[in-house]
Design an enzyme around this catalytic site. Structure first.
Site, short mmCIF file in Angstrom:
data_model
loop_
_atom_site.label_atom_id
_atom_site.label_comp_id
_atom_site.label_asym_id
_atom_site.label_seq_id
_atom_site.Cartn_x
_atom_site.Cartn_y
_atom_site.Cartn_z
N ASP A 88 0.85 -1.19 0.00
CA ASP A 88 0.00 0.00 0.00
C ASP A 88 0.89 1.25 0.00
O ASP A 88 1.84 1.34 0.79
CB ASP A 88 -0.91 0.01 1.23
CG ASP A 88 -1.94 1.13 1.17
OD1 ASP A 88 -3.01 0.91 0.59
OD2 ASP A 88 -1.66 2.22 1.71
N ILE A 89 0.59 2.19 -0.88
CA ILE A 89 1.38 3.43 -0.94
C ILE A 89 0.97 4.33 0.21
O ILE A 89 -0.22 4.61 0.40
CB ILE A 89 1.15 4.15 -2.28
CG1 ILE A 89 1.56 3.25 -3.45
CG2 ILE A 89 1.93 5.46 -2.32
CD1 ILE A 89 1.29 3.85 -4.82
N GLU A 139 -4.60 2.30 -4.58
CA GLU A 139 -3.14 2.28 -4.41
C GLU A 139 -2.68 0.99 -3.75
O GLU A 139 -1.58 0.91 -3.22
CB GLU A 139 -2.69 3.48 -3.56
CG GLU A 139 -3.04 3.40 -2.09
CD GLU A 139 -4.43 3.90 -1.75
OE1 GLU A 139 -4.65 4.26 -0.58
OE2 GLU A 139 -5.31 3.94 -2.64
#
Length: 233
Positions: free
Chosen positions: A114-115, A157
């Site tokens: 996950d960004i 994301e």
């Protein structure tokens, strides 16, 4: 997925036989035309040339049709923005990994990615920059993984990396390497991007849902612990 591959291979064999027949007909028809060309067989000769031409056209379009089918087969399992595999492919790949584990005990692992603070990137720089960040992340990860590993986009994301024949300790080493790589990469507009990751491996009695849930829980723990971290469950 294995069933689809088997059917596709069978189709290729059928196409091969069909093509051989077309090539033989396309080659023998003009030869027969030359051998039997006279006033009596004039009409038949012209007809055979037309048939030969039609066979060549059909042969060409068979190749074109196969190329188009292969292209569509690839596109249907890809995320249109990033080129990573999509959720549909992920589900099939995880089912395959679980099946292999039940038969051979060959373990596989998944890494949820996950960004960090991606919403802030979209809000401050716009969704176009956010899209560029996603694409660059995919390129960065792909450059550091094996050809047998599969990176899938499962949300805005959020990504899941599937690592066949890899236990969670090996997967954690991979995840740490990727985390460092992403952190050192200069993204679009000079942005510094970090990622949080959760690692989980296939266990006895697992389902796809259980495997993904453990990976998600590890990811959430990494984010709660300050982000830019790898947690293995």
């Amino acid at each position: 997925m294995n069933t689809l591959i088997t059917r596709f291979n069978g189709l290729l064999i059928s196409k091969l036989h069909f093509r051989v027949c077309l090539m033989l007909l396309a080659g023998l028809t003009p030869i027969s035309t030359i051998l039997y060309y006279d006033q009596v067989y004039a009409v038949a000769s012209v007809s055979s040339l037309v048939v030969s031409y039609c066979l060549v056209v059909i042969f060409y379009h068979c190749d074109y049709f196969e190329r188009q089918c292969s292209h569509l087969a690839r596109e249907v399992v890809k995320d249109p923005l990033t080129g990573a595999y999509n959720r549909r492919f992920l589900m099939e790949k995880l089912v395959e990994c679980l099946s292999v584990f039940r038969r051979t005990f060959d373990v596989a692992s998944v890494i949820s990615i996950d960004i960090d603070h991606f919403k802030h990137i979209n809000d401050q720089y716009g969704h176009d920059v956010g899209d560029d960040v996603l694409c660059q992340l995919v390129s960065t990860v792909r450059a550091r993984i094996r050809h047998t590993d599969r990176l899938c986009r499962v949300g805005g994301e959020e990504f899941i990396l599937v690592l066949p024949s890899t236990n969670k300790f090996q997967a954690r080493v991979v995840a740490e390497s990727l985390r460092e790589r992403v952190k050192k990469t200069e993204f679009v507009n000079g942005l510094n991007v970090t990622v949080s990751m959760g690692v989980s491996e296939v266990k006895t009695g697992d389902t796809v849902e259980k495997l993904m849930k453990r990976s998600d829980m590890a990811l959430y723990e990494a984010k709660r612990s300050g982000r830019d971290q790898v947690i293995a469950s």
